[in-house]
Design an enzyme around this catalytic site. Structure first.
Site, PDB file in Angstrom:
ATOM      1  N   ASP A 171     -10.896   2.857   3.972  1.00 23.75           N
ATOM      2  CA  ASP A 171     -11.221   1.246   4.101  1.00 23.75           C
ATOM      3  C   ASP A 171     -13.018   1.004   3.757  1.00 23.75           C
ATOM      4  OD1 ASP A 171      -9.383  -0.335   4.001  1.00 23.75           O
ATOM      5  OD2 ASP A 171      -8.746  -0.278   6.403  1.00 23.75           O
ATOM      6  N   GLN A 218      -5.049  -1.488   9.710  1.00 21.59           N
ATOM      7  CA  GLN A 218      -4.939  -2.622   8.978  1.00 21.59           C
ATOM      8  C   GLN A 218      -5.309  -3.737  10.138  1.00 21.59           C
ATOM      9  OE1 GLN A 218      -3.378  -2.973   5.517  1.00 21.59           O
ATOM     10  NE2 GLN A 218      -4.148  -5.392   6.090  1.00 21.59           N
ATOM     11  N   LYS A 231       1.484  -1.601   0.287  1.00 24.82           N
ATOM     12  CA  LYS A 231      -0.157  -0.147  -0.066  1.00 24.82           C
ATOM     13  C   LYS A 231       1.168   1.142  -0.231  1.00 24.82           C
ATOM     14  CE  LYS A 231      -3.641  -2.781   1.884  1.00 24.82           C
ATOM     15  NZ  LYS A 231      -4.628  -2.771   3.170  1.00 24.82           N
TER      16      LYS A 231
HETATM   17  N1  GUN Z   1      -7.103  -6.667   6.200  1.00 26.55           N
HETATM   18  C1  GUN Z   1      -6.848  -7.187   5.021  1.00 26.55           C
HETATM   19  N2  GUN Z   1      -8.002  -6.735   4.442  1.00 26.55           N
HETATM   20  C2  GUN Z   1      -7.507  -5.508   4.922  1.00 26.55           C
HETATM   21  C3  GUN Z   1      -8.708  -4.516   4.498  1.00 26.55           C
HETATM   22  O1  GUN Z   1      -8.835  -4.279   2.949  1.00 26.55           O
HETATM   23  N3  GUN Z   1      -8.213  -3.442   4.921  1.00 26.55           N
HETATM   24  C4  GUN Z   1      -7.798  -2.774   6.572  1.00 26.55           C
HETATM   25  N4  GUN Z   1      -7.552  -1.781   6.894  1.00 26.55           N
HETATM   26  N5  GUN Z   1      -6.965  -4.543   6.533  1.00 26.55           N
HETATM   27  C5  GUN Z   1      -7.654  -5.241   5.957  1.00 26.55           C
END
Ligand code: GUN
Length: 287
Positions: free
Chosen positions: A120, A97, A53
């Site tokens: 998100d 995350q 990311k």
């Molecule tokens: N863990 C797995 N997928 C995601 C996501 O799209 N966003 C976040 N914040 N954590 C995750």
């Protein structure tokens, strides 16, 4: 039938080019778009996702701030980090995350993020807004799937979509997005009886279960569009989806591969959500 491959890598790449232009427009308006990523603990998969990311932000010209904390972090400490990010004028998006270490309540943490920085799309008010058809930020993975379906001009209106998996971050928002586009939607979960009877009715089949090769060719209607959201690591190190690609690709009309299907789209949509937030803040978009 041999299915058309839906090339998520290529589609994500073109979205990233568009994102780079929008990022430049933010800079021209006063400042770069900013994303804060909070990583608690040392879950190896999370570390890889977060690194990707951050790298994607740098490639398109979004400023990112990585906040890494040990897995002993208390909830109070995490909430105070989020509070500071909520008030930081250079931060347009905040991502914590998941999963979080067990002493931290993910719901409470997500609810602490300002809804207008929740790129998100996990905050309860963003989930609710999506449900009533007025989304602010849409969760990145199902949002990316909608872009993949658009890329092949998939007929969604009136189609029967079947989603295997009912998580808050993938299955449920996926259902809302398909419903909003006029699909008849069935959501299956781990308690669903005679799963095959449901999946075989799907014009659009979405697998988001987390079980390698769970969807076999006999579970798929000939000509269906098959979207594989699963990312599973096998004992031999190979990365595979929830769909048995080798057999299902002979039955489906279109199919996403793993890797190179939905995965790259998730990150592309995070960039798009962050830019949309920055554009709102910089008055490049109507609120
Ligand atoms: N863990 C797995 N997928 C995601 C996501 O799209 N966003 C976040 N914040 N954590 C995750």
């Amino acid at each position: 039938m041999t299915a058309t491959l839906i090339d998520g890598l290529a589609i994500a790449k073109s979205l990233r080019l568009q994102a780079a232009e929008r990022a430049q427009a933010c800079v021209a308006k006063g400042r770069a778009a900013g994303l804060a990523v909070v990583l608690v603990g040392n879950n190896p998969a999370s570390q890889v996702y977060v690194r990707n990311k951050i790298k994607a932000c740098a490639e398109v010209g979004i400023t990112s701030r990585l906040i890494e904390k040990p897995d002993t972090l208390s909830e109070i400490e995490l909430l105070s980090i989020i509070d500071a990010l909520n008030r930081d004028p250079e931060i347009d998006g905040i991502l914590v995350q998941l999963p979080l270490p067990k002493q931290l309540d993910a719901h409470r943490v997500i609810e602490a993020i300002a809804a207008d920085k929740d790129v998100d799309g996990f905050h309860v008010s963003n989930a609710g807004a999506l449900m009533i058809g007025r989304p602010l930020f849409q969760p990145c993975t199902p949002y990316g799937v909608m872009k993949l379906l658009e890329s092949i001009n998939a007929p969604i209106w009136g189609a029967h979509a079947v989603i295997c998996g009912a998580s808050n971050i993938v299955g449920k928002p996926m259902a809302m997005m398909l419903l909003a586009r006029g699909a008849t939607v069935t959501v299956c979960n781990s308690k669903t009886q005679r799963l095959q009877e449901h999946t075989r009715r799907a014009d659009i089949l979405v697998a988001a279960v987390g079980r390698p090769h769970m969807i076999s060719a006999d579970m798929v209607k000939p000509g269906a569009i098959v979207i594989d959201i699963g990312i599973n690591r096998l004992a031999d190190g190979r990365l595979v989806g929830d769909v048995d690609f080798a057999s299902v690709s002979h039955v489906a009309s279109a199919i996403t591969p793993v890797p190179g299907g939905v995965g790259p789209m998730t990150i592309a949509m995070l960039l798009i959500n962050t830019l949309e937030s920055a554009e709102r803040r910089l008055h490049l978009l109507q609120p």
